[in-house]
Write a protein that holds these residues in place. Sequence first.
Motif, PDB file in Angstrom:
ATOM      1  N   ALA A  29       0.832  -1.206   0.000  1.00 35.59           N
ATOM      2  CA  ALA A  29       0.000   0.000   0.000  1.00 35.59           C
ATOM      3  C   ALA A  29       0.865   1.255   0.000  1.00 35.59           C
ATOM      4  N   MET A  30       1.961   1.221   0.736  1.00 34.73           N
ATOM      5  CA  MET A  30       2.870   2.364   0.766  1.00 34.73           C
ATOM      6  C   MET A  30       3.519   2.589  -0.598  1.00 34.73           C
ATOM      7  N   LYS A  64       1.650   7.770  -6.477  1.00 32.84           N
ATOM      8  CA  LYS A  64       0.814   8.969  -6.522  1.00 32.84           C
ATOM      9  C   LYS A  64       1.532  10.172  -5.908  1.00 32.84           C
ATOM     10  N   LEU A  65       2.285   9.932  -4.848  1.00 29.76           N
ATOM     11  CA  LEU A  65       3.002  11.036  -4.212  1.00 29.76           C
ATOM     12  C   LEU A  65       4.053  11.630  -5.140  1.00 29.76           C
ATOM     13  N   ARG A  66       4.779  10.785  -5.868  1.00 29.82           N
ATOM     14  CA  ARG A  66       5.787  11.315  -6.798  1.00 29.82           C
ATOM     15  C   ARG A  66       5.137  12.185  -7.864  1.00 29.82           C
ATOM     16  N   GLN A  67       3.959  11.789  -8.317  1.00 32.86           N
ATOM     17  CA  GLN A  67       3.246  12.613  -9.296  1.00 32.86           C
ATOM     18  C   GLN A  67       2.837  13.953  -8.676  1.00 32.86           C
ATOM     19  N   LEU A  96      12.755  13.221  -6.774  1.00 35.29           N
ATOM     20  CA  LEU A  96      11.612  12.603  -6.120  1.00 35.29           C
ATOM     21  C   LEU A  96      12.033  11.364  -5.337  1.00 35.29           C
ATOM     22  N   PHE A  97      11.419  11.194  -4.182  1.00 34.45           N
ATOM     23  CA  PHE A  97      11.792  10.096  -3.296  1.00 34.45           C
ATOM     24  C   PHE A  97      11.400   8.737  -3.881  1.00 34.45           C
ATOM     25  N   THR A 147       3.308   1.648 -12.373  1.00 30.34           N
ATOM     26  CA  THR A 147       2.439   1.946 -13.504  1.00 30.34           C
ATOM     27  C   THR A 147       3.206   2.757 -14.536  1.00 30.34           C
ATOM     28  N   ALA A 148       2.667   2.786 -15.722  1.00 34.20           N
ATOM     29  CA  ALA A 148       3.293   3.544 -16.820  1.00 34.20           C
ATOM     30  C   ALA A 148       3.272   5.036 -16.536  1.00 34.20           C
TER      31      ALA A 148
END
Length: 204
Positions: free
Chosen positions: A85-86, A92-95, A105-106, A194-195
């Motif tokens: 889940a993390m 999503k966080l990187r986006q 980005l982490f 994901t792509a």
Amino acid sequence: ITAKRRMLSVFFSDIKDFTECTSNMEPEDLTWLVNDYFSEMSAIALQYGATIDKFIGDAILMFFGDPESHGEREDALQCVRMSIAMQEHMVKLRQRWAARGFTQLFEMRVGIATGFCNVGNFGSTQRMDYTIIGGTVNMAARLQQLGTPNGVLIAYKTYALVNSEFDAQEIEPVSAKGFAHDIRCFALRKTWMTANDTHGSSAQ
């Protein structure tokens, strides 16, 4: 002041190349990014029932099995479920971070190990921490160091408890200081990549 011995599933994570990623950041940007990362990961940890032990620089130490346990198999399953889940949320966080203009980005690495640990209040007469000590903690930390960015590396005992639910590939055993034998370890397949992930090139 007490300590007890418990069977735990231990989660250890850190950020790949954290010092390099943050060396040129303004203090305000660094504070916001790190706090956002820790806050988001902590929310997921609490959702899955983890005990958050501590933040060590950019690393996170958590565990399942104390003060409440649902059995060693379920504790291990929850630990792995949380880790996935993390990593899914990190996509999503990187986006989100990229949309705010962050170019570095982490990417998180995760190690998980299951075994007996000493759990209790450790420290000095001036300050005590509820924390865990033992070889299982060191094993999880070692697996995290050897893991791939955006990946989850689990030790054999954890794998034996969760393999009916998760797909993982055994990799070369690793040596670690303080362990008489090499550590058998398994890499979870990265179904969360994901792509659309801007750093998806790190996926297997």
